[in-house]
Design an enzyme around this catalytic site. Structure first.
Site, PDB file in Angstrom:
ATOM      1  N   GLU A  41       0.870  -1.162   0.000  1.00 27.82           N
ATOM      2  CA  GLU A  41       0.000   0.000   0.000  1.00 27.82           C
ATOM      3  C   GLU A  41       0.910   1.215   0.000  1.00 27.82           C
ATOM      4  OE1 GLU A  41      -1.589   3.095   1.439  1.00 27.82           O
ATOM      5  OE2 GLU A  41      -2.629   2.001   3.033  1.00 27.82           O
TER       6      GLU A  41
ATOM      7  N   CYS B  23      -1.728   8.650   3.337  1.00 27.08           N
ATOM      8  CA  CYS B  23      -1.636   8.208   1.938  1.00 27.08           C
ATOM      9  C   CYS B  23      -2.816   8.656   1.105  1.00 27.08           C
ATOM     10  CB  CYS B  23      -1.508   6.688   1.884  1.00 27.08           C
ATOM     11  SG  CYS B  23      -2.757   5.835   2.847  1.00 27.08           S
TER      12      CYS B  23
END
Lengths: 494, 475
Positions: free
Chosen positions: B206, B241
């Site tokens: 990720e 993120c």
């Protein structure tokens, strides 16, 4: 846009022109993909139909090239490659629209009004490496999945099955959209050059050793990979009472060993485990049935090449292994034929028992009780498939629950490859990533989450400046405690 | 309790393997007990966790609660609720070709998994694996708190925390794992994948990216501004993120949007934002200096239209907005991961698509508009891990949506059932009986057999009956 690169099969290192050619091809394909051409349903359908036409129009040529490359007879080619491919592509065509449709997902009440969906989209430009033993199937099955998912594709067939590779290079451009689907011929140098580029997915079918190299190179460009690797697929044969059951089991074992590319298949039976007392019965039955099945010449494919022939005959050179031969053992270096060979209890540390055999040699290992096989299985690397011929429900349950493998098949072998409804792929050392049927479509797709909200209904407690009352409200939100949340919002608190 | 160093790590992994092999983690009861333990931990240690996050990041209590505690709790609850269903084998249709037979797909744990810096670890446990958690060393107080607390609430013979920096992570990556989950940046992501390749270990990465926010003029301006601000500065002050990275809007709408953002920011953080306790600080001086450099770039520093204040001593940077920085400036080439927000203007809103597509695929793409046609075009034309219309960040909380990147923003997805699947192996099980034997399958092959095989593979019922009845006879 560079045309499909056709390199020579006998490789001479030609780095610079090769790099330029492949680089041009890849960027050309990206442009084609960005134009949106491959995303359209009509395009995907036309390509899949083109594949079916290729397989039906060129049937005779396919039989010929597979016979040239591997000595496969028509029955085997049709059963394992041609027939299955047509069936699978038809299945994909039937279900394509459904698979492409966004799936609605639930969304919590607190997000109301909102809609949540999962939308499959193509990954982009993908690369498929296929293996030599099912040179048509292992190339076109993933190709059909990649196309169904809307990608532009490069296929690199194995150079070790050169006639099939040349066949694909010549015919894919005729039946499919050659601007978006390319075939690249060549060996390891071409493979390495291809891996210098970034791919939206790479599917590799082959050995562990090369699988590691591919994944290591893919890491540099963060190219997602799926690896379909080999393994020693064990076959447990329980004590079977009925004569009929025994015969059927033996038929299926022979079918899954010698009749599947002479044992040169990742899902072929590698070795058998059975009870001591059953071994003689099994061996006799194998011998007599082999005699019947292999009565006509050409009943079994040949060994791929000298290198593999030497590897396989090398197993039999070991004295202890040679002493364990109970059937067969004859080899002919001129025709690269090794007759169906059965071993009884070769030493467990011999090469034939530690390496993936990938050939027509079948070791039988005996145990005292069939259930002892569970401990044996757990001590070995996870195989692509575990097979077991048994009527014992408890044993079946134990195998499923206590061992791990890509798949498990009871009372048959290899046929799982033909079922579109179950995933095909390994785990642990046998690989990762699954395909066949809908799994192929998903392997080559990105499942994009899409969440849509409206401007209506705004919750002030989402925003700073923070205070305790906002936190209190958020607690209810997160535990989906709508009743208390409701009262909280009304200003009534416990 | 936390192990350090190479030898310790090898021994830890071996111990976990032994526990897994003994079947300790497989039963539903064990998995449920661990999940309940995690729930208890999240509830009882809430204050301590928030204190640690405040020490590491000056993270406001509410943010910690919302992003860390609540997320872990709701993940655990969701997993508990669905555990039995997820563990149940799924029957699937077998084919007439293999008649009679039954087929199913069963989920089994992978074995021993490594989870680096991710908050979704409850699912690895739900899937029945033994787990090593390596929390981010960039947040040291939180890392050591986790190492201290976790063993008190879960089975520490099967779930371990290993703390440390580069050396310890490298030692961990040399071990053989059945899966590795990594959350972080692309540079380390590549190192993780290369290490995983040695053992043929599948990975979920990720990673980051520049999450674009396209703002149309057809919106509720005030709500839009609030939602952008909450997603950007209300999430670790831009250090997440999925934080909105930059905005694209039309030249005509930009001034209105800027004004609305300014008003909202003042409401959220007051007129001296560096003194607001609701604003997180920059995690460390490395990142502070990185962001300072982006701001001070001579082609960028004169484009500041809001904010710009910073305090090196406190490691705080105020919400700062830029108007039309050059597209080749550092701030537009790398993931910002901080409280700087460039606004790029275009003549027509559709031009935003080409700009976004010229960059690498982001983890999340945001769009604010009431125009449903624009929504459709965005959905079809932009590839991203996730897409959110008229809001930011909150798709993270929907357990029914897969969360993950694509392209440079990552590999693999998780959340809810997707997490469970990511941590499992879907094993196909085909059960046949000894009935239904088809001589046509076996050599010696003949034209008659080939004919039947053709029919069978075409789904021709007549051929199948012939096959099952053992035609051709006598072979």
């Amino acid at each position: 846009m560079a045309p499909a690169m056709v390199g020579t099969v006998e490789e001479k290192p030609k780095p610079l022109p090769l790099a330029i050619g492949i680089g041009g091809m890849v960027s050309g394909l990206r442009e084609v993909y960005e134009s949106g051409r491959t995303k359209e349903l009509e395009w995907r359908q036309s390509q899949l139909k083109g594949l079916i036409r290729l397989l039906t129009d060129k049937e005779e040529e396919i039989f010929a090239v597979l016979h040239e490359d591997l000595g496969k007879n028509r029955g085997e080619t049709f059963r394992d490659e041609l027939g299955i491919l047509v069936k699978s592509i038809k299945y994909t065509l039937q279900n394509l629209k459904k698979w492409m449709a966004p799936e609605k997902a639930e969304s919590p009440l607190v997000a109301f009004p909102a809609t949540a969906m999962v939308v499959p989209e193509p990954l982009g430009v993908v690369l498929i490496f296929s293996c030599w033993n099912l040179p048509l199937g292992l190339a076109l099955e993933p190709l059909s999945g990649a196309i169904a998912a809307g990608n532009a594709v490069v296929l690199k067939p194995s150079e070790l099955a050169p006639s099939t590779a040349a066949f694909l290079a010549a015919n894919i451009p005729k039946y499919l959209d050659s601007r978006a689907v390319k075939v690249v011929l060549g060996g390891p140098i071409v493979g390495e050059e291809l891996m210098e580029h970034r791919w939206d997915k790479v599917l590799f079918t082959g050995s562990e050793r090369i699988g590691r190299i591919i994944m290591t190179k893919a890491a540099k460009t963060l190219s997602p990979v799926a690896l379909e690797l080999g393994s020693k697929c064990p076959c447990i044969v329980d004590w079977l009472d009925s004569k009929r059951d025994r015969q059927i089991a033996v038929n299926r074992i022979i079918g899954a060993k010698w009749s599947t590319c002479a044992g040169q298949a990742c899902i072929a039976i590698d070795h058998i485990i059975c009870e001591e007392r059953f071994a003689p019965i099994l061996i006799e039955l194998l011998k007599s049935t082999l005699k019947r099945f292999m009565s006509k010449p050409g009943g079994m494919a040949r060994i791929l090449n000298e290198k593999h022939f030497e590897r396989l005959s090398g197993y039999l050179d070991d004295n202890n292994v040679a002493a364990s031969v109970v059937h067969g053992g004859d080899i002919d270096p001129k025709t690269l034929k090794i007759e169906p060979t059965i071993l009884l209890n070769p030493p467990v540390d011999s090469d034939v028992m530690t390496e993936e055999i990938f050939g027509p040699i079948l070791p039988i290992i005996t145990v005292k009780k069939t259930e002892d096989c569970i401990t044996y299985l757990k001590s070995k690397p996870k195989p692509l498939a575990i097979y077991a011929f048994t009527n014992n429900e408890r044993l079946k349950r134990r195998i499923v629950e206590e061992t791990s493998s890509g798949s498990v098949t009871f009372n048959d072998a290899v046929v799982q490859y033909a079922l579109e409804s179950i995933p095909f792929g390994g785990v642990g050392h046998s690989g990762f990533g699954q395909y066949h049927g809908k799994y192929s479509f998903e392997l080559f797709s990105n499942k994009k989450a899409v969440f849509k909200r409206s401007f209506l209904i705004e919750f002030m407690f989402r925003y700073p400046p923070w205070d305790d009352s906002k936190i209190g409200t958020l607690r209810y939100v997160f535990s989906y405690n709508y009743i208390l949340l409701f009262f909280n919002l009304l200003g009534l608190r416990r | 309790m936390a192990a350090r160093g190479g030898v310790g790590v090898e021994a830890d992994v071996a111990a976990l393997r032994a526990q897994f092999a003994a079947g300790r983690t497989r039963g539903a009861e064990w998995r449920a007990a661990q999940l309940r333990g995690l729930l208890r931990m999240a509830a009882e240690a809430e204050a301590e966790v928030c204190r640690a996050l405040h020490a590491d990041l000056a993270k406001p209590y509410t943010e910690s609660y919302v992003h860390e505690i609540a997320l872990v709790k709701s993940s655990c609850r969701f997993a508990l609720k669905n555990l039995k269903k997820w563990m149940k084998p799924q029957k699937v249709s077998a084919s007439l070709m293999t008649f009679p037979s039954t087929a199913m797909v069963t989920a089994e744990p992978l074995g021993v998994v490594l989870v680096i810096s991710a908050w979704n670890y409850p699912f690895s446990i739900a899937a029945g694996n033994a787990v090593v958690l390596k929390p981010s060393e960039v947040a040291p107080a939180t890392s050591s708190l986790l190492a201290e607390l976790l063993p008190q609430y879960v089975d520490s013979t099967c779930i371990k925390v290993v703390e440390g920096g580069v050396a310890e992570t490298t030692a961990l990556l040399e071990q053989k794992w059945d899966k590795i989950f990594y959350t972080g940046n692309g540079k380390i992501g590549r190192i993780v994948m290369a290490s995983a390749a040695k053992h043929l270990t599948p990975v979920v990465l990720e990673l980051g990216g520049k999450c674009p926010v396209v703002v149309d003029s057809n919106v509720d301006l005030h709500v839009t501004a609030k939602r952008i601000a909450a997603g950007k500065w209300g999430c670790n002050n831009g250090q997440a993120c999925i934080s909105p990275d930059f905005i694209i809007t039309t030249k005509s709408f930009a001034p209105k949007l800027l004004e609305a953002l300014g008003k909202v920011l003042e409401k959220f953080y007051g007129d001296e934002p560096l003194r607001s306790s609701d604003l997180s600080r920059i995690v460390n001086s490395n990142h502070f200096n990185r962001l300072k450099k982006l701001m001070d770039d001579e082609n960028v520093s004169d484009k500041i239209v809001f904010g710009g204040q910073r305090d090196e001593h406190q490691l705080k940077i105020a919400p700062t907005i830029f108007m039309d920085v050059p597209l080749d400036s550092g701030i537009m080439k790398e993931e910002i991961f901080g409280p700087l927000l460039p606004i790029i203007t275009v003549d027509k809103i559709h031009e935003s698509f080409a700009l976004i597509n010229s960059m690498t695929k982001p983890l999340a793409a945001y769009l604010f508009t009431k125009d449903s046609k624009l929504q459709e075009q965005y959905e079809a034309g932009i590839s991203a891990g996730g897409m959110l219309v008229n809001d930011t960040v909150v798709h993270l909380t929907n357990q029914y949506l897969p969360f993950g990147g694509v392209g440079e923003s990552g590999i693999g997805a998780y959340h809810g059932s997707f997490s469970f699947e990511a941590f499992s192996h879907k094993k196909a099980v085909l059960v046949r009986g000894f009935a239904g034997e088809a001589a046509a399958r076996y050599p010696p092959y003949s034209t008659a057999k080939l004919k039947i095989l053709r029919g069978v593979l075409k789904g021709n019922l007549g051929s199948m009956i012939q096959a099952i009845l053992g035609f051709p006879r006598g072979k």
